[in-house]
Design an enzyme around this catalytic site. Structure first.
Site, short mmCIF file in Angstrom:
data_model
loop_
_atom_site.label_atom_id
_atom_site.label_comp_id
_atom_site.label_asym_id
_atom_site.label_seq_id
_atom_site.Cartn_x
_atom_site.Cartn_y
_atom_site.Cartn_z
N ALA A 69 63.48 -57.05 42.73
CA ALA A 69 64.78 -56.48 43.09
C ALA A 69 65.79 -56.80 42.00
O ALA A 69 65.76 -57.88 41.39
CB ALA A 69 65.26 -57.05 44.43
N ALA A 70 66.70 -55.86 41.75
CA ALA A 70 67.71 -56.08 40.71
C ALA A 70 68.79 -55.01 40.82
O ALA A 70 68.60 -53.97 41.46
CB ALA A 70 67.08 -56.02 39.32
N SER A 114 63.29 -57.39 31.64
CA SER A 114 63.42 -56.12 30.92
C SER A 114 63.29 -56.36 29.43
O SER A 114 63.72 -57.40 28.91
CB SER A 114 64.78 -55.48 31.22
OG SER A 114 65.04 -54.39 30.33
N TYR A 140 73.25 -55.11 31.41
CA TYR A 140 72.00 -55.28 32.14
C TYR A 140 71.09 -56.27 31.41
O TYR A 140 70.57 -57.22 32.01
CB TYR A 140 71.30 -53.93 32.30
CG TYR A 140 69.95 -53.98 32.95
CD1 TYR A 140 69.80 -54.37 34.27
CD2 TYR A 140 68.80 -53.62 32.24
CE1 TYR A 140 68.55 -54.40 34.88
CE2 TYR A 140 67.55 -53.65 32.84
CZ TYR A 140 67.43 -54.04 34.15
OH TYR A 140 66.18 -54.08 34.74
N LYS A 144 69.83 -60.08 32.61
CA LYS A 144 68.42 -60.46 32.71
C LYS A 144 68.12 -61.68 31.83
O LYS A 144 67.34 -62.57 32.21
CB LYS A 144 67.54 -59.28 32.32
CG LYS A 144 67.47 -58.17 33.35
CD LYS A 144 66.69 -58.60 34.58
CE LYS A 144 66.36 -57.45 35.49
NZ LYS A 144 65.55 -57.85 36.66
N GLY A 189 60.77 -25.04 30.85
CA GLY A 189 60.28 -24.28 29.71
C GLY A 189 61.33 -23.98 28.67
O GLY A 189 61.19 -23.05 27.87
#
Length: 314
Positions: A69-70, A114, A140, A144, A189
């Site tokens: 979880a984060a 990460s 982030y 971490k 496409g």
């Protein structure tokens, strides 16, 4: 063996929970924010992940914690102090859980970190290694990294084994974010000016990451180690788009525009960060992971991409 998994309903957690449940000798307790549909799953509902959360009910009689979880990377922030929000969950919440785990006698704590802890980019042929000095750049990655530092201190104080896994971009069925946006463009496409990009990026298929995490649950070589993970095959953006198109059963309509011109245009349009993700390189070396765990990614990139589109398989 009794295992606690946080983030059990997320992109990674749901797949990991499914694979752990298939292991006959592993008993999994799901940590969820809201109750799951009625069934035979053992769950503990936790409303938050912060410095005040009481984990005593979840940790009772457990042996291993897998913390997936984060607060994940958010492209468009809507809070005034986003670093504080990342720290609230990813640092304070993680370390609160780890301290209580150590006090409860948990043997091993597996932390899904990460590659952003290592940095944002590499030169081609100069990958990140597990023992490199961390160089996080965004909030982030910083959160971490701070969590990793705190976990190592807790490990030293309590004797609880800590395993850190730093994945790069993870792809698989149900993937979201930039990878999902790329899939959507290929599926339409539309001609894309990305046919002459010669960067190199490491990716990891969801099932390869899950396999590594399960390996780390009881492997003696995993104790107090940091592992980088990838598919073991680095791709350029052009090759990745071609692989996605093939897996989807679609033609790859890629126009060979020089990367330098794309970079210039993106800078003029204020899209420098997007250009970095498409044109820059980020490689990881997984030799330490292979050696410590005698581990090899079970899926190739081609197989991993095919699993993103099961309806396209013969």
């Amino acid at each position: 063996m009794n295992i606690v998994l946080t983030g059990a309903t997320g992109f990674l957690g749901a797949r990991l929970a499914d694979q752990i449940d298939r292991q006959g000798d592993l008993n999994l307790t799901y940590i969820v924010r809201r109750a799951l549909p009625a069934g035979d799953k053992c769950e503990v509902v936790m409303g938050s992940l912060d410095a005040c959360t009481d984990w005593s009910a979840a940790l009772k009689s457990q042996e291993v914690v897998i913390h997936a979880a984060a607060r994940v990377h958010i492209m468009k922030e809507e809070v005034a102090d986003s670093l504080a929000e990342y720290r609230k969950v990813n640092v304070e919440g993680t370390l609160n859980l780890a301290r209580q785990a150590g006090a409860a006698g948990i043997r091993r704590f597996i932390f899904i970190s990460s590659i952003k802890v290592s940095g944002e980019q590499t030169a081609i042929g100069q990958p990140f290694f597990a023992d490199d000095v961390p160089s996080p750049e965004d909030f982030y990655g910083i959160s971490k990294h701070e969590a990793e530092q705190g976990l190592r201190q807790i490990a030293a104080e309590t004797g609880m084994e800590v395993v850190v896994i730093r994945p790069p971009l993870v792809y698989g069925p149900g993937v979201k974010g930039n990878f999902a946006s790329m899939i959507k463009l290929v599926g339409k496409g539309l001609p894309l000016p990305l046919g002459a990009v010669h960067n190199k990026r490491s990716l990891v298929a969801l099932d390869n990451l899950v396999d590594l995490i399960i390996t780390c649950i009881d492997h003696p070589g995993a104790a107090n180690e940091t592992f980088l993970v990838s598919d073991g095959e680095d791709l350029s953006t052009t090759q990745l788009l071609q692989g996605v198109a093939e897996a989807m059963g679609k033609p790859s309509r890629l126009i060979p525009v020089p990367a330098g011109l794309l970079q210039f245009g993106a800078t003029l349009l204020g899209k420098k960060a997007m250009a970095q993700r498409l044109l820059g390189s980020l490689q990881v070396d997984i030799s330490h992971t292979r050696k410590c765990l005698n581990w090899t990614p079970p899926l190739t990139v081609k197989q991993g991409l095919q699993r993103c589109f099961p309806n396209q398989q013969d």
